[in-house]
Design an enzyme around this catalytic site. Structure first.
Site, PDB file in Angstrom:
ATOM      1  CG  HIS A   2      -1.778  -1.099   1.542  1.00  0.00           C
ATOM      2  ND1 HIS A   2      -2.907  -1.345   1.006  1.00  0.00           N
ATOM      3  CD2 HIS A   2      -1.455  -2.168   2.277  1.00  0.00           C
ATOM      4  CE1 HIS A   2      -3.439  -2.566   1.233  1.00  0.00           C
ATOM      5  NE2 HIS A   2      -2.415  -3.016   2.241  1.00  0.00           N
TER       6      HIS A   2
HETATM    7  C1  BDR Z   1      -2.129   0.420   5.666  1.00  0.00           C
HETATM    8  O1  BDR Z   1      -2.204   0.063   7.138  1.00  0.00           O
HETATM    9  C2  BDR Z   1      -0.919  -0.327   7.453  1.00  0.00           C
HETATM   10  O2  BDR Z   1      -1.067  -1.789   8.114  1.00  0.00           O
HETATM   11  C3  BDR Z   1       0.010  -0.249   6.389  1.00  0.00           C
HETATM   12  O3  BDR Z   1       1.351   0.147   6.781  1.00  0.00           O
HETATM   13  C4  BDR Z   1      -0.665   0.907   5.697  1.00  0.00           C
HETATM   14  O4  BDR Z   1      -0.142   2.133   5.724  1.00  0.00           O
HETATM   15  C5  BDR Z   1      -2.690  -0.224   4.705  1.00  0.00           C
HETATM   16  O5  BDR Z   1      -4.242  -0.194   5.108  1.00  0.00           O
END
Ligand code: BDR
Ligand code: CA
Length: 320
Positions: free
Chosen positions: A244
């Site tokens: 992400h």
């Molecule tokens: C987001 O949640 C976190 O666990 C990850 O680092 C990312 O920023 C994804 O939903």
């Protein structure tokens, strides 16, 4: 080359370290400060991980520790996805880099007020630090060009049916940032779920031929397993490893590989089932002026090429 001045606010977190890799591999970015969020883990752990990872990749940058907890909500972390320490089973380096003696908000104010051109903020965690900055120091707003945030989603969540993790953890912070008047680019799950790596590509990672790439592959293997345990409604989803946070930086260096539109977006603060849901008004029901540029698609192959290039660049730099 004219560089883009940047402040990074992150909560490492496996995909946050991959975002840092891309950021520090790219010559287009001039990273002036890294601030740390509580998010995937408590602030002590995310700060340690930031210092440890940046020490390993050999960069010298100010790292400032941020706020301890969300504005109003009880803290929730994501050790189930990132591991107890937050970076899978991988140990990066004993930090040589030390946290700054300026707290994150003060460090951001100082950097922004001295800036000779507007600075871009990359934020890949809950928005607590950024919201506190904008609330307590509105005078910095003209010094911010835009905020490229990984968080939220137009359709479907990963923390609840409708809410994405970063938005869920501190929705009040999201609300303050969305209302601040500072331009926001939202890399939500709509785009980050399209920016995945396949298991085959993951195998290729470990064959890039540097110790760095091997460690990345090891860390990502952990993430592959924990993500595969995440329920989702798309068949085959467990084969797709989502990185992400990388999108928030990739958009800055290669905006042409993304597509998005401007919408009015607000966040659910009080819903008993839907807290942290970002409501993207794509049917224009509210009639309100757009406040967020919402990314919804990406050229996946171009994105993966960018990511692999970054792993290669940092890996080779460390061996030189
Ligand atoms: C987001 O949640 C976190 O666990 C990850 O680092 C990312 O920023 C994804 O939903
Ligand atoms: Ca993150």
């Amino acid at each position: 080359m004219k560089k883009i001045p940047v402040i990074i606010d992150c909560d490492p977190g496996i995909d946050d370290t991959m975002m840092l890799t891309l950021a520090f591999a790219r010559p287009e970015l001039d990273i002036q400060l890294v601030t740390v969020e509580a998010g995937n883990l408590t602030i002590d752990k995310t700060t340690y991980n930031t210092l440890s990872f940046l020490t390993y990749i050999g960069v010298d940058v100010e790292v400032a520790k941020g706020l301890q907890q969300p504005m109003l909500r009880k803290q929730e972390v994501a050790e189930d996805i990132h591991g107890e320490g937050g970076l899978g089973n991988v140990k990066w380096a004993e930090p040589i880099l030390q946290a700054s003696n300026r707290p994150a908000i003060q460090a951001m104010v100082d950097v922004l007020m001295k800036a000779t051109e507007p600075i871009t903020i990359v934020a890949t965690g809950p928005l607590t630090n950024i919201a506190a900055l904008l609330f307590a120091h509105p005078e910095v707003k003209p010094a911010i060009k835009e905020i490229s945030w990984m968080g939220g989603s137009a359709v479907g969540g990963n923390m609840s049916t409708t809410a994405e993790f970063n938005a869920y953890v501190d929705p009040h912070a999201v609300e303050l940032v969305f209302r601040s008047g500072v331009p926001v680019i939202m890399s939500g799950l709509d785009v980050t779920h399209k920016a995945y790596i396949t298991r085959e590509e993951m195998k290729a990672l470990s064959h890039l031929g540097t110790p760095f790439a091997e460690k990345v592959a090891e860390m990502m293997n952990f993430y592959t397993f924990t993500q595969s345990q995440t329920p989702f409604y798309t068949p085959g989803f467990e084969e797709q490893i989502r990185i992400h946070d990388v999108c928030a930086v990739a958009y800055l260096v290669a905006p042409e590989i993304f597509k998005g539109d401007d919408y009015f977006v607000e966040v659910e603060l009080n819903g008993s089932l839907t807290q942290g849901t970002t409501l993207v008004d794509y049917v224009n029901k509210t009639g309100k002026a757009p406040n967020v540029h919402v990314l919804h698609s990406v050229d996946r192959q171009a994105f993966i090429d960018l990511f692999f290039h970054a792993i290669t660049t940092i890996g080779q730099k460390l061996e030189a």
